[in-house]
Design an enzyme around this catalytic site. Sequence first.
Site, PDB file in Angstrom:
ATOM      1  N   SER A  92      45.766 -14.108 -13.657  1.00  0.00           N
ATOM      2  CA  SER A  92      44.556 -13.465 -13.140  1.00  0.00           C
ATOM      3  C   SER A  92      44.712 -11.986 -12.833  1.00  0.00           C
ATOM      4  CB  SER A  92      44.069 -14.203 -11.899  1.00  0.00           C
ATOM      5  OG  SER A  92      43.404 -15.383 -12.283  1.00  0.00           O
ATOM      6  N   THR A 157      44.724 -25.841 -18.292  1.00  0.00           N
ATOM      7  CA  THR A 157      45.625 -26.244 -19.379  1.00  0.00           C
ATOM      8  C   THR A 157      44.900 -26.550 -20.683  1.00  0.00           C
ATOM      9  OG1 THR A 157      45.521 -28.566 -18.682  1.00  0.00           O
ATOM     10  CG2 THR A 157      47.294 -27.214 -17.734  1.00  0.00           C
ATOM     11  N   TYR A 182      35.988 -17.768  -4.979  1.00  0.00           N
ATOM     12  CA  TYR A 182      36.743 -17.339  -6.164  1.00  0.00           C
ATOM     13  C   TYR A 182      36.450 -18.260  -7.344  1.00  0.00           C
ATOM     14  CZ  TYR A 182      40.712 -15.501  -8.793  1.00  0.00           C
ATOM     15  OH  TYR A 182      41.509 -14.897  -9.742  1.00  0.00           O
ATOM     16  N   SER A 183      36.043 -17.672  -8.473  1.00  0.00           N
ATOM     17  CA  SER A 183      35.687 -18.470  -9.646  1.00  0.00           C
ATOM     18  C   SER A 183      36.046 -17.719 -10.919  1.00  0.00           C
ATOM     19  CB  SER A 183      34.185 -18.782  -9.645  1.00  0.00           C
ATOM     20  OG  SER A 183      33.797 -19.406 -10.857  1.00  0.00           O
ATOM     21  N   ASN A 184      36.882 -18.328 -11.733  1.00  0.00           N
ATOM     22  CA  ASN A 184      37.256 -17.722 -13.008  1.00  0.00           C
ATOM     23  C   ASN A 184      36.056 -17.555 -13.939  1.00  0.00           C
ATOM     24  OD1 ASN A 184      40.320 -17.440 -13.038  1.00  0.00           O
ATOM     25  ND2 ASN A 184      40.064 -19.521 -12.309  1.00  0.00           N
ATOM     26  N   GLY A 315      48.570 -13.524 -10.126  1.00  0.00           N
ATOM     27  CA  GLY A 315      48.180 -14.216 -11.340  1.00  0.00           C
ATOM     28  C   GLY A 315      48.992 -15.485 -11.499  1.00  0.00           C
TER      29      GLY A 315
END
Length: 362
Positions: A92, A157, A182-184, A315
């Site tokens: 990240s 994954t 928090y969100s990818n 990250g």
Amino acid sequence: MPPPWTLRTLLAIPVSLTLLLTVRADLPEQAPAAARTAVTRVPDTALARLTTRLVTHGGAPAAALLADDRSGSRFTSAGNGISRSDHFRAGSITKSFIATVVLQLAAEHRLSLSDSVDDHLPGLVRGAGNDGRRITLRALLRHTSGLHDFTTATQGTVPVTPPQALRIALARPPATRGRFAYSNTNYVLLGMIVEQVTGHSYATEAERRIITPLRLTGTSFPGARTSLPAPHGRAYAADGSDVTELDPRVAGAAGELVSTLADLNRFYAALLDGTLLPSHRLREMLDTRAAHGSYGMGLFPVKLPCGTTVWGHNGRISGSYVRSAATVDGRRVLTFRVNTDGVTDPALEPALLAAEFCPRTS
């Protein structure tokens, strides 16, 4: 990656760790190469002790430390099979690069942070209460959009395309919009918006705007390439399996980056000293009020016990945990990594930050 206080305990597996610290000298870019060449010195005693603790108590049987400051360079290591020049997956930390590109585009008036997602990707974000007409780019950058994190379903994954990541996220109702979560998914969307605005992929824009100008020769966006550039060591998942070969599409614009310790230090130094962004855009990047102090835009602060605040990101991707931190002026930078999913003793990370960034009292 969420900030480091959410680290989970990992299984004891064979790992290695590298630590790089840089105190940036104020040498002009045009200075002769000889003037910028560091001289080897004795490693800092406190940092060397902490590196040893990472080996003995942090689940890392191999460790290395490299530091640069105005008086020279420091390097120390423990264990075998690790190099200061290794390439590794930075997870990240990719978000700091993507946020920088978006803020550069805002500085060029090619987009506005007040734009909605629908202004650039009309009709794409709909479903289960999610509405792209009500989500701004600023909210994506700050993780206040409420969009569900797609990696909670894929476990980081399973390779997915950006549309697949969005479908996973949009099947779930949003969190409270305006509250930090928090969100990818936020940064996957930002990557798509960069491409819509520029006509180029986020990787191409980051290479043109950041990687090439800063001469980050060990940094790349691998796309679907599963191998790491040479040199590199091995990477291990939490269960001990070798995951050196990994499809980076498990993370995309939220965590695809491959880099080196020296490159990450150079990037964060240049970002925070104002090389990459106009001063008012950098101030926006460091504004954490909307996230109640938790997050700015692609960076988050940590206030150390001595009162110093450092800025950076961490990250985590399968087989790699990385942490970069820097003073707000970019003159002192630290990066460390382990070649598994995290540090087994989470107390060691803040101890390392304090050892480097807090004033010495003896």
